[in-house]
Design an enzyme around this catalytic site. Sequence first.
Site, PDB file in Angstrom:
ATOM      1  N   HIS A 291       0.826  -1.213   0.000  1.00 32.92           N
ATOM      2  CA  HIS A 291       0.000   0.000   0.000  1.00 32.92           C
ATOM      3  C   HIS A 291       0.854   1.253   0.000  1.00 32.92           C
ATOM      4  O   HIS A 291       1.907   1.309   0.639  1.00 32.92           O
ATOM      5  CB  HIS A 291      -1.043   0.005   1.123  1.00 32.92           C
ATOM      6  CG  HIS A 291      -0.517   0.088   2.520  1.00 32.92           C
ATOM      7  ND1 HIS A 291      -0.188   1.271   3.119  1.00 32.92           N
ATOM      8  CD2 HIS A 291      -0.275  -0.876   3.432  1.00 32.92           C
ATOM      9  CE1 HIS A 291       0.230   1.027   4.357  1.00 32.92           C
ATOM     10  NE2 HIS A 291       0.186  -0.256   4.577  1.00 32.92           N
ATOM     11  N   ASP A 303       6.095   0.784   6.877  1.00 32.50           N
ATOM     12  CA  ASP A 303       4.647   0.633   6.666  1.00 32.50           C
ATOM     13  C   ASP A 303       4.156   1.736   5.755  1.00 32.50           C
ATOM     14  O   ASP A 303       3.739   2.773   6.232  1.00 32.50           O
ATOM     15  CB  ASP A 303       3.942   0.639   8.024  1.00 32.50           C
ATOM     16  CG  ASP A 303       2.476   0.291   7.925  1.00 32.50           C
ATOM     17  OD1 ASP A 303       2.058  -0.232   6.882  1.00 32.50           O
ATOM     18  OD2 ASP A 303       1.747   0.519   8.906  1.00 32.50           O
ATOM     19  N   GLU A 337      -4.915   2.014   2.639  1.00 26.41           N
ATOM     20  CA  GLU A 337      -5.010   0.771   3.431  1.00 26.41           C
ATOM     21  C   GLU A 337      -5.223   1.083   4.890  1.00 26.41           C
ATOM     22  O   GLU A 337      -6.011   0.437   5.577  1.00 26.41           O
ATOM     23  CB  GLU A 337      -3.732  -0.057   3.239  1.00 26.41           C
ATOM     24  CG  GLU A 337      -3.774  -1.444   3.893  1.00 26.41           C
ATOM     25  CD  GLU A 337      -3.357  -1.466   5.355  1.00 26.41           C
ATOM     26  OE1 GLU A 337      -3.652  -2.461   6.044  1.00 26.41           O
ATOM     27  OE2 GLU A 337      -2.734  -0.477   5.834  1.00 26.41           O
ATOM     28  N   GLU A 338      -4.477   2.098   5.367  1.00 26.20           N
ATOM     29  CA  GLU A 338      -4.448   2.357   6.815  1.00 26.20           C
ATOM     30  C   GLU A 338      -5.815   2.743   7.369  1.00 26.20           C
ATOM     31  O   GLU A 338      -6.087   2.548   8.539  1.00 26.20           O
ATOM     32  CB  GLU A 338      -3.432   3.464   7.142  1.00 26.20           C
ATOM     33  CG  GLU A 338      -1.987   3.103   6.848  1.00 26.20           C
ATOM     34  CD  GLU A 338      -1.456   2.000   7.750  1.00 26.20           C
ATOM     35  OE1 GLU A 338      -2.189   1.490   8.598  1.00 26.20           O
ATOM     36  OE2 GLU A 338      -0.273   1.642   7.576  1.00 26.20           O
ATOM     37  N   ASP A 365       3.118  -6.254   3.395  1.00 24.50           N
ATOM     38  CA  ASP A 365       2.743  -5.144   4.300  1.00 24.50           C
ATOM     39  C   ASP A 365       3.076  -5.479   5.748  1.00 24.50           C
ATOM     40  O   ASP A 365       2.230  -5.410   6.632  1.00 24.50           O
ATOM     41  CB  ASP A 365       1.236  -4.835   4.167  1.00 24.50           C
ATOM     42  CG  ASP A 365       0.805  -3.664   5.053  1.00 24.50           C
ATOM     43  OD1 ASP A 365       1.672  -2.855   5.427  1.00 24.50           O
ATOM     44  OD2 ASP A 365      -0.395  -3.578   5.378  1.00 24.50           O
ATOM     45  N   HIS A 436       3.414   2.745  12.954  1.00 26.90           N
ATOM     46  CA  HIS A 436       2.466   3.825  13.243  1.00 26.90           C
ATOM     47  C   HIS A 436       3.010   4.869  14.221  1.00 26.90           C
ATOM     48  O   HIS A 436       2.228   5.520  14.919  1.00 26.90           O
ATOM     49  CB  HIS A 436       1.127   3.262  13.775  1.00 26.90           C
ATOM     50  CG  HIS A 436       0.374   2.432  12.801  1.00 26.90           C
ATOM     51  ND1 HIS A 436      -0.903   1.986  13.035  1.00 26.90           N
ATOM     52  CD2 HIS A 436       0.712   1.958  11.564  1.00 26.90           C
ATOM     53  CE1 HIS A 436      -1.320   1.258  12.000  1.00 26.90           C
ATOM     54  NE2 HIS A 436      -0.359   1.223  11.103  1.00 26.90           N
TER      55      HIS A 436
END
Lengths: 481, 481
Positions: A291, A303, A337-338, A365, A436
């Site tokens: 992504h 990520d 995606e997130e 991912d 994140h």
Amino acid sequence: MKNYNKTLCAAMILTALSGCQSNQSDTQVTNETVIENNKNNQISQQLATKALSSSLSYDIVESLTVEVGPRLAGSEKDIIAVNWAMNKLESLGFDKVYKESVQVPAWYRGSAKASIIAPFEQPLVISALGGSVSTPDSGIQAQIVRFDTLADLQAADPDSVKGKIAFIDHKTERHITGKGYGKSVGGRSRGAVAAAEKGAVAVVIRSIGTDHDRMAHTGMMRYKDGVAKIPAAALSAPDADMINAMLKRDDNIQLLLNLTSKNLGVATSYNVIAEVTGSSKPDEVVLIGAHLDSWDEGTGAIDDGAGVAIVTAAAKLIQDLPNKPARTIRVVLYAAEEVGLVGGKAYAKQHADELTTHYIAAESDFGAGEIYQIDFNVNPAVFEQVKVEHSGMTVNGVKLGNNKATGGPDVSMMPSLGVPVASLRQDGTDYFDYHHTPNDTLDKIDPKALAQNVAAYAQFAYIMAQSELDLRPLAKKDDKK
Amino acid sequence: MKNYNKTLCAAMILTALSGCQSNQSDTQVTNETVIENNKNNQISQQLATKALSSSLSYDIVESLTVEVGPRLAGSEKDIIAVNWAMNKLESLGFDKVYKESVQVPAWYRGSAKASIIAPFEQPLVISALGGSVSTPDSGIQAQIVRFDTLADLQAADPDSVKGKIAFIDHKTERHITGKGYGKSVGGRSRGAVAAAEKGAVAVVIRSIGTDHDRMAHTGMMRYKDGVAKIPAAALSAPDADMINAMLKRDDNIQLLLNLTSKNLGVATSYNVIAEVTGSSKPDEVVLIGAHLDSWDEGTGAIDDGAGVAIVTAAAKLIQDLPNKPARTIRVVLYAAEEVGLVGGKAYAKQHADELTTHYIAAESDFGAGEIYQIDFNVNPAVFEQVKVEHSGMTVNGVKLGNNKATGGPDVSMMPSLGVPVASLRQDGTDYFDYHHTPNDTLDKIDPKALAQNVAAYAQFAYIMAQSELDLRPLAKKDDKK
């Protein structure tokens, strides 16, 4: 990191032999198939060798993280990332490069401040959870009520929660598969609803992470129609520890929370797609995805800049082969995606008619740790043959695993739509240290491990694009081996 | 962590024996001295045993970091910390507890924001350096000019620096002694002056730290009369890396820097002092110190809550002995170390007349890693005997080192004033990962390692409070062994 190159030649012989061995399925293996498999293995090993000596994947993730950086779905930077991806894929000379628009939710982070007001004044390090509403301008001040887990909050007497700030203190366990995340992440995604249902005025969670850095882990949360929308934030692990130390001293911990985040409605983003056109079955697709969007406090390196780099570099190696494989290799860089697998769901819908010709799909991912295993979700009748076809990957450190793959977030709906998937399992031991957070930056990527991922994806994609096996139908959900 | 307790009994025999061995100095060891040393060793081993099984030191640093937290010199929290210290020391039952006022510089951090504006927009993680002036409200935007080291900036052609933001990119090496810090910290303390002298409009430095977290390391910087005061900030290591990656792509990196920090003049703080009154030589002082102030972005756990806990817990063990040692043990919790050893210098001035009766001094200010060595700065004629007296510490994992100790920051001026010092060397391998960042929190302290520190300080303080050796005069500066 093993020296893969040195053992690749030996492996070519070994995998050729493994192709000749009898297998346990009922399908007859013809001489032609054996010869073809050996040829495929030979080329897949050459791809792996090239991957391991190439810096392309690292160059790609450096380019994305340095030239674009954070790229929250629906933000200005998201469109910059889409343009970056189009330019990058075009510059690499893929047969086709195009984008497909996707409507994505847009959210403004704003500022997130919190402090303990009493019994001891202490500033805290927090991060608003994605999708959270703001607090009033003056913030929300209330007593903390602590729970070990989301389930404990859900089981709590509403009288103990009403008017307070619920604190879900679930610690995330470290594991190579990342399975600790699955146990704790419910507090992030569903904590606000559970807390609001009990009358809480806000929810804070111990970050869903395995580190002990004073950084909070953001990530998506959800509201539910008919339930009050309350602000939601994550605390860094040291701050969660501090609140526990205060609770040993005093039951009445007063937290002041101030978020200025807000939902901005819907924006347009894009799934960005590149293809290596298949030589003899161009309409059949081997999909390798990642992504393109990221959270906004780091630069989106692990990520999922790493995934973008891995699948792009793997496809580029196949693009550059003198003879293209039979099927088309399709690289899909998913949008958003997130914020809820938005690009993945949109792709499945937009390509619904074409999914019957999607041979297999996989998404990268989970960072840039080495791939240690490949799992599949294919017709159980051919599973053993699929493994034999991939036996060359073992030289690259990849074990042949089970037939219970989910394929990755953006292709997770594919099996239910009949599409086979594979999961190339990465070592995620450290993934949730950085995931994140502002710490998701380029320096967390080991270029050698990244190249090993490229080698594995190139091998997988090439073998699948050449395979003669019929991977369908998948086992029914309750009938997997 | 070794099991010290198990070996302490054996050690008592060994150290008793070592006390009986002939030594290389000219001083005669009498039978009475041997007997006295053995008795001192026995008590010092008992102190170590108690220290290793006590949670007092961890309780103290938890209390300080949770109930007070960040305590920047001259701030409101600084006074809260002073009150905390007075209460804590009084509650522990020391013979004397008092404070001495110190005038300290006060500084307001405000907010610190930076971003790359061109060629790629990227927000950065920075920290204002302590003492920095603010930028104008609209910030300062200018091109970055990069230097490997402070020396390279100092050697630069002013034309290449004028009107730009100087970027000192010195990487700090990891080492058990922390010696990498000494090599790179000049860029922090003297970078603004060097940059301004060349005509720079601001200075940014790669954080003086050994981590790769996206956190910046603050710390004190200085201006010089007659040289323009320009804003100064530290970048996190990943941000410094990012700027390097941009410089590979484009020479003209435009940085926008916005600091609202300002100097607030002078405030009153306090050196907080506790004493175990000596039984027979109460006017002679063994000083063990730490500093009470901290930087303001973490909770001041390793810097220097740990030191506060170590020396306080060590003295408390001696306070609780049935028979107090000959000399007074004085715990000094210094004010305002971070902003220029202000409390240490004030103590030396205020106690100038008393320094002749300061037997020896040591400060704990390097985190909570295990102590692996004790060094001294004493009269070379008695150095070997001093080591013999401390031989019981080897059981606690402490090697007997050299005679080149500096004693710690707040007692570093003591040798020049004739006062002997010791340095109890802590393992600082990870210290500069967290030092001066938000990550300086309680979870970075290992309670077992902290207790080992207490054991070592208790042994040292007791032995020194009982010693019959004359530790003066010190060797001249050029004449140390």
